[in-house]
Write a protein that holds these residues in place. Structure first.
Motif, PDB file in Angstrom:
ATOM      1  N   UNK A  38       1.697  -8.451  -3.126  1.00 27.14           N
ATOM      2  CA  UNK A  38       0.875  -8.351  -4.336  1.00 27.14           C
ATOM      3  C   UNK A  38       0.255  -6.956  -4.365  1.00 27.14           C
ATOM      4  N   UNK A  39       0.189  -6.395  -5.548  1.00 19.46           N
ATOM      5  CA  UNK A  39      -0.303  -5.016  -5.645  1.00 19.46           C
ATOM      6  C   UNK A  39      -1.288  -4.877  -6.802  1.00 19.46           C
ATOM      7  N   UNK A  40      -2.341  -4.131  -6.552  1.00 20.12           N
ATOM      8  CA  UNK A  40      -3.210  -3.671  -7.645  1.00 20.12           C
ATOM      9  C   UNK A  40      -3.334  -2.168  -7.492  1.00 20.12           C
ATOM     10  N   UNK A  41      -3.414  -1.488  -8.611  1.00 19.33           N
ATOM     11  CA  UNK A  41      -3.521  -0.030  -8.534  1.00 19.33           C
ATOM     12  C   UNK A  41      -4.327   0.510  -9.697  1.00 19.33           C
ATOM     13  N   UNK A  42      -4.836   1.687  -9.501  1.00 23.39           N
ATOM     14  CA  UNK A  42      -5.583   2.399 -10.541  1.00 23.39           C
ATOM     15  C   UNK A  42      -5.262   3.875 -10.404  1.00 23.39           C
ATOM     16  N   UNK A  43      -5.256   4.576 -11.518  1.00 21.53           N
ATOM     17  CA  UNK A  43      -4.951   5.997 -11.411  1.00 21.53           C
ATOM     18  C   UNK A  43      -4.691   6.638 -12.752  1.00 21.53           C
ATOM     19  N   UNK A  44      -3.893   7.681 -12.719  1.00 22.39           N
ATOM     20  CA  UNK A  44      -3.570   8.423 -13.938  1.00 22.39           C
ATOM     21  C   UNK A  44      -2.063   8.589 -14.038  1.00 22.39           C
ATOM     22  N   UNK A  45      -1.519   8.176 -15.155  1.00 24.05           N
ATOM     23  CA  UNK A  45      -0.103   8.372 -15.441  1.00 24.05           C
ATOM     24  C   UNK A  45       0.042   8.232 -16.950  1.00 24.05           C
ATOM     25  N   UNK A  46       0.101   9.330 -17.663  1.00 25.76           N
ATOM     26  CA  UNK A  46       0.069   9.338 -19.128  1.00 25.76           C
ATOM     27  C   UNK A  46      -1.216   8.655 -19.621  1.00 25.76           C
ATOM     28  N   UNK A  47      -2.298   8.840 -18.908  1.00 30.48           N
ATOM     29  CA  UNK A  47      -3.564   8.225 -19.277  1.00 30.48           C
ATOM     30  C   UNK A  47      -4.226   7.654 -18.048  1.00 30.48           C
ATOM     31  N   UNK A  48      -5.402   7.086 -18.256  1.00 28.36           N
ATOM     32  CA  UNK A  48      -6.093   6.420 -17.148  1.00 28.36           C
ATOM     33  C   UNK A  48      -5.596   4.991 -17.089  1.00 28.36           C
ATOM     34  N   UNK A  49      -5.018   4.603 -15.958  1.00 26.80           N
ATOM     35  CA  UNK A  49      -4.208   3.388 -15.875  1.00 26.80           C
ATOM     36  C   UNK A  49      -4.761   2.405 -14.846  1.00 26.80           C
ATOM     37  N   UNK A  50      -4.652   1.099 -15.164  1.00 23.62           N
ATOM     38  CA  UNK A  50      -4.807   0.065 -14.142  1.00 23.62           C
ATOM     39  C   UNK A  50      -3.548  -0.797 -14.169  1.00 23.62           C
ATOM     40  N   UNK A  51      -3.126  -1.237 -12.996  1.00 22.23           N
ATOM     41  CA  UNK A  51      -1.874  -1.988 -12.947  1.00 22.23           C
ATOM     42  C   UNK A  51      -1.870  -3.084 -11.905  1.00 22.23           C
ATOM     43  N   UNK A  52      -0.952  -4.036 -12.120  1.00 18.16           N
ATOM     44  CA  UNK A  52      -0.726  -5.138 -11.188  1.00 18.16           C
ATOM     45  C   UNK A  52       0.763  -5.210 -10.882  1.00 18.16           C
ATOM     46  N   UNK A  53       1.107  -5.677  -9.688  1.00 22.55           N
ATOM     47  CA  UNK A  53       2.520  -5.797  -9.364  1.00 22.55           C
ATOM     48  C   UNK A  53       2.772  -6.923  -8.384  1.00 22.55           C
ATOM     49  N   UNK A  54       4.011  -7.398  -8.414  1.00 20.76           N
ATOM     50  CA  UNK A  54       4.429  -8.400  -7.443  1.00 20.76           C
ATOM     51  C   UNK A  54       5.831  -8.045  -6.967  1.00 20.76           C
ATOM     52  N   UNK A  55       6.044  -8.092  -5.640  1.00 26.27           N
ATOM     53  CA  UNK A  55       7.357  -7.815  -5.095  1.00 26.27           C
ATOM     54  C   UNK A  55       7.802  -8.909  -4.142  1.00 26.27           C
ATOM     55  N   UNK A  56       9.104  -9.179  -4.164  1.00 19.89           N
ATOM     56  CA  UNK A  56       9.664 -10.160  -3.226  1.00 19.89           C
ATOM     57  C   UNK A  56      10.688  -9.440  -2.367  1.00 19.89           C
ATOM     58  N   UNK A  57      10.513  -9.540  -1.073  1.00 24.05           N
ATOM     59  CA  UNK A  57      11.368  -8.775  -0.150  1.00 24.05           C
ATOM     60  C   UNK A  57      12.500  -9.650   0.383  1.00 24.05           C
ATOM     61  N   UNK A  58      13.719  -9.108   0.284  1.00 21.37           N
ATOM     62  CA  UNK A  58      14.887  -9.740   0.890  1.00 21.37           C
ATOM     63  C   UNK A  58      15.182  -9.021   2.188  1.00 21.37           C
ATOM     64  N   UNK A  59      15.163  -9.780   3.260  1.00 18.68           N
ATOM     65  CA  UNK A  59      15.385  -9.147   4.559  1.00 18.68           C
ATOM     66  C   UNK A  59      16.870  -8.871   4.772  1.00 18.68           C
ATOM     67  N   UNK A  60      17.150  -7.710   5.244  1.00 18.90           N
ATOM     68  CA  UNK A  60      18.517  -7.346   5.606  1.00 18.90           C
ATOM     69  C   UNK A  60      18.405  -6.207   6.598  1.00 18.90           C
ATOM     70  N   UNK A  61      19.185  -6.280   7.623  1.00 17.09           N
ATOM     71  CA  UNK A  61      19.122  -5.226   8.642  1.00 17.09           C
ATOM     72  C   UNK A  61      19.500  -3.883   8.033  1.00 17.09           C
ATOM     73  N   UNK A  62      20.541  -3.919   7.202  1.00 17.75           N
ATOM     74  CA  UNK A  62      21.060  -2.657   6.659  1.00 17.75           C
ATOM     75  C   UNK A  62      20.278  -2.184   5.431  1.00 17.75           C
ATOM     76  N   UNK A  63      20.166  -3.076   4.445  1.00 16.94           N
ATOM     77  CA  UNK A  63      19.561  -2.658   3.178  1.00 16.94           C
ATOM     78  C   UNK A  63      18.461  -3.618   2.736  1.00 16.94           C
TER      79      UNK A  63
END
Lengths: 226, 339
Positions: A38-63
């Motif tokens: 889970x991710x929350x972020x704040x910063x500047x990117x084409x304006x003053x930005x707040x953001x949320x994110x979600x990532x799901x990780x697939x385990x693999x030795x290679x990739x």
């Protein structure tokens, strides 16, 4: 089996795009058990930005791959008239001791609205990141390109008072594109992470700069161990 | 069953995608006329004059031999549409001339390099253009010439009067930001100090990820400039005054600001030799233009009458019908009749 299919889909998406992307993560600090980020972020990117994110990780030795979705909004009195959503994958392609290379590709849907026009855009954000990743910290360099592929224009009566003959509708080919480069670094502790990303943005002609030619993001990742 | 579902999903996706992109005609953002109006060199039905190698969007009202009033729009990169209340002056027997400066409004566009390659002389292009416009409309040697400039147009008018003091019999200036470049910088900084988290600033910056234009892609750059909010709580622009325009000139604005920054353009040069009267307007609602700033700017003129227009902001001096009819226009008529 199901996971493998998703993995193949994500990897294919990355391959056809030549690049892959992701949330900013410490590849050296991810354990096999930590699948949800889970991710929350704040910063500047084409304006003053707040953001949320979600990532799901697939385990693999290679990739190892993180598929993710993100949403962000710029500040202002009208908070949701402008927003950006992204969905895509981040693949770690190379690992040489602590040196790792990853790439991400994300489809984008974004909206912009002011007193003159409403824009809806489909785009693609691609980047590559090379960095030094340790379990507790990381430092990396990211180079990317954000392409506004096709955009729908719908003008307001206010703009039509100035120019009644304006043509609404879909505009193609690409209406915009910007390169960006950023250095990023972060610190990992238990199942959490804080990071900082600082960079610059330049238009696709590599000469023109956007009005806010800088990129800044302070983020926090919370990794769920199941 | 699963195969059927997959097939249906595929057909649905294909249909949505096809509908999305084939039901409307794809357009390019740099094609003339799509997003911004065509210029006089692209649309021959527009009123135009040819001066100094440029085709300028221009028209004039009133008797040809009346006192010549040349209206100079703001910007750089604006156009004369918002000054059209000044047409009323034609009813007084004056010849009122409007023109979009080169690279602005509906006038012909030129490359950024055509300005910046002139170095400090880039502003001379604008003075010489004005000189030629006056020559184009002036019918008799004794015909009086009055310059009426708003904002950047007021700076241009002042610079012209200092450069050619005998050629101008009256100067009407509305809120020139500054005449010396350091003052211009201070004024721009003060009048554009938007809140970091504000809607106006974010509207201006967020657009750059949707549309990007290369140098001299006029259609795209002008359109992007027009997208910036016309409302400014500091200067009072767009508050209740309509400040319509035809088309912005992004390249000339960028070029002239770049030249000004680099060479410190001075629009007060020579004004000590200008002995004709000056009518100076400023507005009550422009917070970046307090009395002290008006006094500072007017100190460059020798014979100046200063008028503060109440209940309007920067553009409202000319665009607000009530203020125009009750305050600005009567003062202008008295001023010109006294020349």
């Amino acid at each position: 089996m199901k996971n493998n299919k998703l993995y193949i889909t994500a990897a294919f998406f990355s391959l056809v795009s030549n690049m892959a992307l992701s949330q900013t993560v410490n590849w050296g600090g991810l354990t096999d058990k930590e699948r949800h980020i889970l991710n929350v972020n704040v910063g500047a990117e084409y304006g003053a930005i707040v953001g949320l994110g979600y990532g799901y990780k697939f385990n693999s030795k290679l990739f190892p791959t993180i598929v993710n979705i993100e949403a962000s909004v710029p500040m202002g009195e009208r908070l949701f008239d402008d927003f950006k959503t992204k969905a895509g994958a981040n693949v770690r392609w190379l690992k040489l001791n602590n040196l790792q290379f990853s790439a991400k590709a994300q489809g984008i849907f974004r909206k912009y609205e002011n007193e003159n026009v409403q824009l809806m855009n489909f785009g693609l954000d691609m980047s590559g990141t090379i960095g030094y990743y340790r379990p507790k910290w990381f430092a990396a360099l990211e180079i990317g390109f954000d392409k506004a592929i096709v955009t729908h224009f719908k003008h307001t009566d206010h703009y039509k008072e100035d120019y009644p003959d304006v043509k609404d509708g879909w505009y193609e080919p690409a209406t915009g594109g910007n390169f960006y480069g950023a250095v990023q670094g972060g610190y990992s502790f238990s199942n959490q992470e804080v990071y900082l990303k600082v960079g610059a943005i330049v238009s696709q002609d590599l000469k023109t700069k956007p009005q806010l030619p800088y990129l800044l993001q302070v983020g926090y990742n919370y990794k769920l161990p199941f | 069953m699963t195969t059927l579902r997959k097939k249906n999903a595929l057909v649905a996706s294909f249909t949505i995608f096809t509908l999305l992109f084939s039901c409307t005609e794809g357009r390019t953002i740099d094609e003339p006329g799509n997003l911004v109006p065509k210029t006089v060199d692209q649309d021959s039905s527009l009123p135009a004059i040819s001066v100094n190698g440029a085709l300028l969007h221009s028209e004039a009202f009133g008797p040809e031999n009346g006192t010549l009033i040349i209206a100079l729009h703001g910007g750089p990169g604006g156009d004369y549409r918002y000054l059209l209340n000044c047409k009323d002056l034609a009813a007084q027997g004056y010849r009122v001339v409007f023109y979009d400066q080169r690279g602005s409004g509906l006038s012909q566009r030129f490359s950024k390099n055509s300005y910046t390659s002139q170095g400090a002389g880039a502003t001379n292009i604008m003075f010489e253009e004005l000189k030629s416009v006056i020559a184009h409309y002036k019918k008799t040697p004794n015909q009086k010439v009055v310059l009426l400039g708003h904002s950047w147009g007021a700076m241009l008018a002042s610079g012209y009067a200092g450069k050619y003091p005998e050629a101008v019999q009256g100067l009407i200036v509305c809120e020139p930001g500054g005449l010396k470049w350091d003052d211009v910088e201070d004024y721009v900084k003060e009048s554009r100090s938007f809140k970091l988290w504000g809607e106006i600033l974010n509207d201006a910056t967020y657009l750059d990820q949707f549309i990007s234009g290369k140098e001299d892609q006029h259609e795209i750059l002008d359109y992007k400039m027009s997208m910036l909010s016309s409302k400014n709580d500091i200067t009072g622009e767009g508050d209740f005054d309509s400040s319509a325009g035809w088309r912005d000139g992004a390249v000339i604005m960028d070029a002239l600001f770049e030249v000004g920054d680099k060479y410190k353009s001075d629009f007060s040069a020579g004004l000590q030799n200008y002995n004709a009267p000056v009518l100076f307007f400023y507005s009550e609602r422009n917070k970046a233009y307090p009395d002290s700033w008006a006094q500072k700017i007017t100190s460059s003129y020798k014979h100046v009458e200063s008028v503060k227009v109440s209940n309007v902001g920067h553009d409202g001096i000319v665009t607000n019908k009530d203020a125009w009819n009750s305050q600005t226009k009567p003062k202008i008529i008295n001023f010109i009749n006294s020349l």
